[in-house]
Design an enzyme around this catalytic site. Structure first.
Site, PDB file in Angstrom:
ATOM      1  N   HIS A 166      -6.595  -1.183  11.138  1.00 27.53           N
ATOM      2  CA  HIS A 166      -7.319  -2.348  12.425  1.00 27.53           C
ATOM      3  C   HIS A 166      -8.024  -1.794  12.966  1.00 27.53           C
ATOM      4  O   HIS A 166      -8.249  -2.673  14.120  1.00 27.53           O
ATOM      5  CB  HIS A 166      -6.232  -3.077  12.331  1.00 27.53           C
ATOM      6  CG  HIS A 166      -5.389  -4.457  11.649  1.00 27.53           C
ATOM      7  ND1 HIS A 166      -4.837  -3.071  10.691  1.00 27.53           N
ATOM      8  CD2 HIS A 166      -5.110  -5.302  11.380  1.00 27.53           C
ATOM      9  CE1 HIS A 166      -3.950  -4.452   9.632  1.00 27.53           C
ATOM     10  NE2 HIS A 166      -4.802  -5.715  10.931  1.00 27.53           N
ATOM     11  N   GLY A 167      -7.966  -0.393  13.457  1.00 31.41           N
ATOM     12  CA  GLY A 167      -8.814  -0.135  14.452  1.00 31.41           C
ATOM     13  C   GLY A 167      -8.315   1.346  14.481  1.00 31.41           C
ATOM     14  O   GLY A 167      -7.620   2.213  14.376  1.00 31.41           O
TER      15      GLY A 167
END
Lengths: 466, 367
Positions: A329-330
């Protein structure tokens, strides 16, 4: 270009669709690829197209080479080449910043500030959607290598599979067997659009995004600028607001993507199935971002051994899958911590069978919702300091309730409405859109008109950054 | 599906009609205002009493003035800065400051300067902390909503400045989009309500003043007036409060809630808009000078004593310093009057400095 922009809805979509409806065969696929490239070039920077075309070209060639090759060792080398290319590109664009920041912080801790300063020039722009199309082509290559899928010989069809604009920048993560046959079908028969189901679902997604997610974001973001000032009431309101914002934002985008694909006669996979009605952490991951969950299950969790191994190894597999899923996700350790939190929930759920049988479905839902929602603190925070301040606010360490200012009432109202929708209303894909009555149609028409008016100040989709 | 389509199309048609009618009416009124605004020439001042829609006036004036070399953005706290005060030749200086100005006002004015291609060489920003307070009521800027929308909501055309025909087409598209903008609808409804209910249109007061109340700058006779360079002349009379009375009022005002700083909550949206504006201005070659306007010494002391107000002022100054450094602007934190320095006798109230103080402030800003 955002789905929720007049440029997309007026200047892009109608001409693209009008021409596509008149084409068949290779020319239709060429048109879809060309339109998708234009769409992607306007998603941020024009050069975003380059890494996508590189991935497409390399994986197209590698898949054919793997299928032709009979020697297992050479096949493995070819697979390694594709994995290195895809993951290398993802690592460079997405994770190099994290590695550099971590190295910099480590050097500072060692008292080598001057060496750390040398890293500060390093900044890489993340192409929108790179995580989505990379995972999509990875699953294709792995399936070809496993012998579970044939290599696609038609380059344009393969390019359309990677770049098909409805799912390109934020999913749903679509597998080759879900899209390539559909593209082959529409190329043969021409597009048979599902107008009603497509337009109405798109409108529902637009309303979710513009009328709920964006409004919540406008109220939650200011609160989180100074989490050390969050009293108990505001900390919980901000948390519930964000939990709803991310759901309505991402599921709204997925609805729009699925609705758009229906206009091209293609059915994309479901991505959300009322996740806040989940009755356990496992159930949550069967309902939230379903296409990513199933990808992680098929290409990470099961190859690691899944649950057909010792209990300790099973726990490790769960934790490893969720931590890597978090990092997908990041590029921040807070995302890894968010993944670890969910890994811990899954491990606890599997280690303590029957814990939830003592509770009614109502309470199991509430406990699951609470645990999942607490995890959003890590997901939303930019640093562990910010997260710990927010947690302190949630525990009431910054006071119980500050003055009732003008922003609290609308946030309270929106959170209440949002909770009613996610807990009591059917999922948008469960709605009988083909048989919607007059009154619901008028209601949806009014909300769509309101969303169209408000989207002129639209914000970006949260999941674009992943 | 039919009912859905009819509802969407009917709703949009209604909005487009309301915005279209309001836009046409506004265009006619703007044309009259522009013609009247052209009569305010250097050396003259427009005398006014009570409320004057400053945003409408600035909009009209920006349609007729020559390109200024130096422009000032800010609130009423810097409106007394005139070309004469800072020794800039007539026609080369323009004060764009307006009462209670916020970031959207800066954006709207920049949009107007851009539209007429009269970008200044130097833009001086007097930024008040309230522009970054999400809890501060901010509605006056709606008079500039189309211009704000053009910059923040639809900068499609701004990406194609090297291709004039395409830029023109996309500029038309940006304007067309405003017809389905909620912000523009709000302004349109207010205009229509005013026209229908009171029979008085937006800008009527201004038109009357421009038609009959222009006098030489030296003959305002203690009345409030606006000069041709956008700066104002404050009203004065023998009953103006003494410095001691001002001090007493200042302390009382800070205690009961200083303007714009009450319940200070960071406005991240405004911060992002300000950053975008300054980056755009720098990209267009405009030199930026940024400062925080000074407070009355007693107000400054009282504000620093209150941890909430101190945090608000500090976070604003830190943000402005960082942003200025990032975009290559010069920044000076002059909230503390001792930095300039300005004394107690050089303030009208808590936050409005007199021309001598502003003149010294300007000298401090010079490189």
């Amino acid at each position: 270009m955002l789905f929720s922009s007049l440029e997309f809805l007026v200047l892009f979509l109608p001409p693209v669709l009008a021409v596509a409806l008149r084409l068949r065969g290779q020319s239709l696929l060429h048109w879809i690829v060309a339109a998708s490239v234009v769409f992607y070039a306007f998603a941020g920077h024009w050069w975003f197209v380059i890494p996508m075309l590189m991935t497409t070209t390399i994986d197209y060639g590698v898949a054919i080479a793997i299928q032709r090759e009979v020697q297992p060792r050479r096949r493995a080398w070819l697979l390694g080449l594709s994995l290195a290319g895809n993951l290398g590109m993802l690592a460079y664009f997405k994770y190099s910043g994290l590695l550099v920041r971590t190295a910099e912080q480590a050097l500072v801790l060692l008292g080598l500030e001057s060496s750390a300063a040398a890293f500060r020039w390093f900044e890489v722009i993340l192409p929108a959607g790179i995580s989505f199309y990379t995972f999509q082509t990875l699953s294709y290559i792995i399936d070809v290598w496993r012998g579970e899928a044939p290599a696609e010989r038609n380059f344009i069809r393969f390019a359309a599979f990677v770049s098909f604009f409805p799912h390109l920048v934020a999913g749903p993560l679509t597998r080759h067997h879900q899209l390539i046959p559909a593209l082959a079908r529409i190329a043969t028969t021409g597009i048979e659009p599902r107008w009603r189901a497509g337009i109405l679902l798109f409108s529902i997604g637009l309303a979710k995004k513009v009328l709920i997610a964006d409004r919540l974001g406008n109220l939650v973001d200011p609160l989180l600028v100074s989490p050390h000032d969050l009293d108990l009431t505001r900390a919980w309101l901000a948390l519930l607001g964000y939990a709803l914002q991310i759901y309505f934002d991402f599921s709204g985008y997925s609805d729009m993507a699925i609705g758009l694909a229906r206009l091209f006669g293609i059915e994309l996979p479901q991505n959300f199935n009322s996740p806040y009605k989940a009755v356990s952490p496992s159930d949550f991951w069967r309902r939230w971002h379903m296409t990513l969950s199933s990808w992680l299950r098929d290409y990470l969790y099961i190859p690691l051994g899944g649950n057909r191994c010792s209990a300790a190894r099973h726990r490790f597999n769960l934790m490893a899958t969720m931590v890597l899923g978090g990092l997908w996700h990041g590029a921040s350790w807070t995302f890894a911590a968010w993944g670890a939190w969910h890994g811990a929930l899954l491990v606890a759920h599997h280690s303590l069978p029957g814990w939830d049988r003592a509770l009614t479905t109502f309470w199991r839902r509430n406990v699951t919702f609470l645990l999942v929602t607490l995890g959003w603190v890590l997901f939303r925070s930019h640093s562990f300091t910010q997260a710990s301040e927010w947690f302190a606010g949630l525990a009431g360490l910054h006071g119980l309730a500050g003055p009732w200012t003008a922003d609290v009432a609308p946030l309270f109202g929106l959170v209440a409405i949002g909770i009613v929708i996610v807990r009591a209303c059917p999922n948008s894909l469960e709605l009988p859109l083909e048989r919607l009555g007059r009154v619901p149609q008028i209601g949806l028409g009014l909300t769509t008109a309101a969303a169209l008016l408000l989207m002129n100040y639209g914000s970006k989709f949260l999941y674009f950054q992943f | 599906m039919r009912w859905f389509a009819v509802t969407v199309l009917a709703s949009l048609a209604l909005v487009i009609t309301v915005n279209g009618v309001a836009t046409l009416d506004q265009a006619r009124q703007d044309a009259r205002l522009r013609a009247a605004a052209g009569t305010l020439r250097p050396g003259l001042a427009m005398v006014f009493g009570g409320f004057v829609d400053e945003r409408r006036l600035q909009k009209a004036r920006l349609e007729v003035i020559e390109r200024p070399r130096v422009a000032v953005f800010g609130s009423s706290r810097v409106r007394e800065i005139s070309g004469t005060l800072v020794h800039v030749a007539p026609g080369e200086f323009y004060n764009l400051a307006m009462s209670a100005a916020v970031v959207e006002d800066y954006v709207g004015l920049w949009s107007l300067l851009e539209k007429r291609n009269i970008r200044p060489d130097v833009a001086v920003f007097g930024v008040d902390a309230w522009v970054l307070n999400a809890n501060h009521e901010q509605s006056l800027w709606h008079a500039l909503a189309p211009e704000v929308s053009r910059f923040l909501g639809g900068p499609t055309a701004s990406r194609w400045t090297r291709w004039p025909p395409l830029e023109g087409m996309l500029g038309g598209w940006d304007q067309a989009k405003e017809l389905v903008s909620y912000t523009v609808l709000q302004v349109s409804l207010r205009d229509l309500e005013r026209t229908v209910a009171r029979g008085k249109r937006r800008g009527d007061d201004l038109l009357r003043a421009l038609a009959g109340d222009l006098v030489p700058e030296s003959a305002t006779d203690g009345q409030q007036a606006i000069r041709a360079d956008g700066s104002i002349i404050r009203p004065s009379s023998s009953s103006d409060p003494t410095p001691a009375q001002v001090r007493e009022a200042v302390v009382r005002h800070v205690r009961t809630g200083p303007y714009g700083l009450v319940n200070f909550r960071w406005n991240s949206e405004a911060a992002v808009s300000l950053e975008r504006l300054w980056r755009e201005m720098r990209a267009r070659g405009v030199e930026l000078v940024v400062f925080t306007p000074p407070y009355h010494p007693a107000a400054w002391e009282a504000l620093r004593r209150d941890p909430r107000h101190r945090a608000a002022l500090d976070s604003t100054a830190v943000f402005l310093a960082r942003l200025a450094a990032q975009v290559g602007a010069r920044f000076l934190d002059t909230s503390d009057p001792a930095v300039i320095p300005c004394g107690e006798a050089e303030f009208y109230d808590m936050q409005h400095a007199t021309p001598p103080c502003l003149e010294r402030l300007w000298q401090r800003l010079s490189p």
